[in-house]
Design a protein around this motif. Structure first.
Motif, short mmCIF file in Angstrom:
data_model
loop_
_atom_site.label_atom_id
_atom_site.label_comp_id
_atom_site.label_asym_id
_atom_site.label_seq_id
_atom_site.Cartn_x
_atom_site.Cartn_y
_atom_site.Cartn_z
N ALA A 1 -11.28 16.00 33.86
CA ALA A 1 -11.50 16.27 32.38
C ALA A 1 -12.02 17.55 32.05
CB ALA A 1 -11.89 15.26 31.53
N LEU B 1 -22.37 13.87 28.80
CA LEU B 1 -21.50 14.72 29.61
C LEU B 1 -21.45 16.10 29.00
CD1 LEU B 1 -18.42 12.07 29.64
CD2 LEU B 1 -20.23 12.66 31.41
N LEU C 1 -12.16 10.78 27.57
CA LEU C 1 -12.62 11.92 28.33
C LEU C 1 -11.63 13.10 28.46
CD1 LEU C 1 -13.67 9.61 31.34
CD2 LEU C 1 -15.09 10.82 29.84
N LEU D 1 -20.59 8.69 26.59
CA LEU D 1 -19.81 7.59 26.88
C LEU D 1 -20.59 6.34 27.30
CD1 LEU D 1 -17.14 6.36 27.79
CD2 LEU D 1 -17.51 7.17 29.87
N LEU E 1 -15.43 18.17 32.69
CA LEU E 1 -16.97 17.97 32.22
C LEU E 1 -17.75 17.47 33.51
CD1 LEU E 1 -15.13 15.05 30.00
CD2 LEU E 1 -16.31 17.28 29.22
N ARG F 1 -9.93 7.03 29.04
CA ARG F 1 -9.13 8.14 29.65
C ARG F 1 -8.72 9.10 28.22
NH1 ARG F 1 -4.93 6.08 33.92
NH2 ARG F 1 -4.57 8.11 34.28
N TRP G 1 -12.34 11.12 36.95
CA TRP G 1 -11.82 11.29 35.61
C TRP G 1 -12.63 12.23 35.03
CZ3 TRP G 1 -10.74 5.43 34.29
CH2 TRP G 1 -9.61 5.14 34.95
N ILE G 2 -13.93 12.11 34.94
CA ILE G 2 -14.89 13.05 34.45
C ILE G 2 -14.67 14.31 34.91
CG2 ILE G 2 -17.25 13.85 34.10
CD1 ILE G 2 -18.07 10.69 34.16
#
Length: 396
Positions: free
Chosen positions: A353, A391, A314, A329, A355, A311, A349-350
């Motif tokens: 962030a 990403l 990211l 990643l 992304l 985390r 989470w991606i």
């Protein structure tokens, strides 16, 4: 035969030969000092030894060194008579497996051998037919801090790990992505024996064709293997970070040995390098793959509590990427198959962030447990895939 030991302040004590003895407790794995210690030698039966260690009494070996190895193997066979229970779900089976492994490590860690400080700050094992442990202990522990003849106690199981790690460091691990050259891991630094994740970094397309002008970050470099692969691919500057002094020294030695030290700078940092290093065209991270709490220092390369490193990478990536840059990643999906972290959570989470995913490369594990139906957690391991997620910032 046994007595309470003073486990505080890194010391232990025991009764031997009618006198009270004291020594420094040594544990690279972070194991607690034993509260009770009994002296043992080749006359002790394995069943008696097993009963004592299961009850919490550590055994300080005073017999033949190879006899200690034989007793350790016998203790292992007794522990393994009771295989880990299977849970109703993969997640439950995983936690039961970890409990069983923790108990096994605790029981086997109760067989101790003495380490004697030798001239020059080295170590020796004062037992019959003991091997020369000096070079391996120096590599793992550094110079001994004490007077010649002083004793430290260490579990035989840990000492065997130190000796084995020294052989890995001395001989090195062949890395196909480096043209068959070798990476030399230090004790406690994750070894690139699972080469599929290294191959993914060697094969993924770089953000742009002019590799010589690229700046890359290798977050959590460990042995420096990924930094070296990027440098060999022509990346002009690689800033490799880690928080562990041993990992930093290991990475520096490896990039120097491989002739890429001019392109790779190894710096101490928690995740991303200092702001002064600016932004990167490429940031690579191979965090620990399983979101669980490590029970020893050596497990920190495998278990990432609350997915902290994942985390953190990211969460900080978008700010540290140059326009058009990419984050790579590298992550196994074993956590998904074990029910520890769903794919949807990772994707959330991606997105949170800032992304987006532009591509995903995959590789199948080649280690023995993936194809061994008798291996623990086989169903999850057999389904495992290692991914490289490409990403970019959502705005790019």
């Amino acid at each position: 035969m046994s007595a309470q030991s003073k486990a505080g302040a890194g010391t232990v004590s025991w009764e031997e030969g009618g006198r009270r003895c004291t020594a420094v407790w040594r544990s690279e794995s972070g194991a607690r000092a034993p509260r009770r210690i009994a002296v043992a030698d080749d006359r002790m039966a394995a069943d008696i030894a097993y009963k004592l260690v299961c009850e919490g009494t550590a055994l300080l070996w005073r017999g033949d060194y190879h006899g200690a190895r034989q007793l350790l193997a016998a203790l292992g066979r007794r522990v393994d008579r009771k295989p880990p229970k299977q849970g109703a779900t993969p997640r439950e089976s995983f936690h039961l497996y970890r409990q069983a492994r923790s108990r096994r490590a605790r029981v086997l860690g109760m067989l101790l051998v003495p380490l004697e400080i030798a001239p020059g700050g080295s170590y020796a094992v004062p037992l019959r037919r003991a091997p020369d442990v000096g070079p391996a202990c120096a590599a793992a522990y550094g110079t001994a801090d004490g007077a010649v003849g002083d004793l430290e106690l260490v579990s035989l199981r840990e000492l065997q790990g130190v000796l084995g790690a020294y052989e890995w460091r001395r001989k090195g691990v062949v890395v196909d992505a480096l043209g068959g050259e070798r990476i030399h891991p230090y004790h406690g630094v994750f070894s690139p024996v699972r080469g599929e994740y290294v191959d993914l970094v060697a094969q993924a397309p770089l953000p742009r064709q002019e590799a010589g002008g690229l700046v890359a970050f290798d977050i959590g470099t460990g042995t420096g293997v990924l930094a070296a692969v990027l440098a060999r691919r022509g990346v002009g500057r690689v800033v490799a970070t880690d928080v562990g002094e041993r990992a930093l020294a290991c990475a520096r030695e490896n990039v120097t040995r491989l002739g890429v030290a001019r392109a790779v700078e190894v710096v101490r940092a928690d995740l991303f390098p200092p702001e002064a290093d600016g932004q990167a065209d490429l940031a690579v991270c191979n965090p620990p793959w399983l979101p669980a709490k490590p029970t020893s220092v050596l497990e920190q390369a495998v278990y990432d509590p609350d997915s902290r490193m994942l985390r953190g990478f990211l969460g900080g990536l978008a700010e540290r990427l140059a326009p058009g840059g990419e984050g790579w990643l590298i992550l196994s999906d074993l956590a998904e198959h074990l029910g520890l972290r769903p794919r949807e959570q990772l994707l959330e989470w991606i997105a949170d962030a800032g992304l987006r995913v532009v591509d995903r490369l995959d590789a199948r594990p080649r280690h023995g447990r993936a194809s061994d139906p008798e291996a623990p957690l086989h169903a999850a391991r057999a389904a495992e895939t290692t991914w490289l997620w490409r990403l970019r910032r959502a705005a790019d």
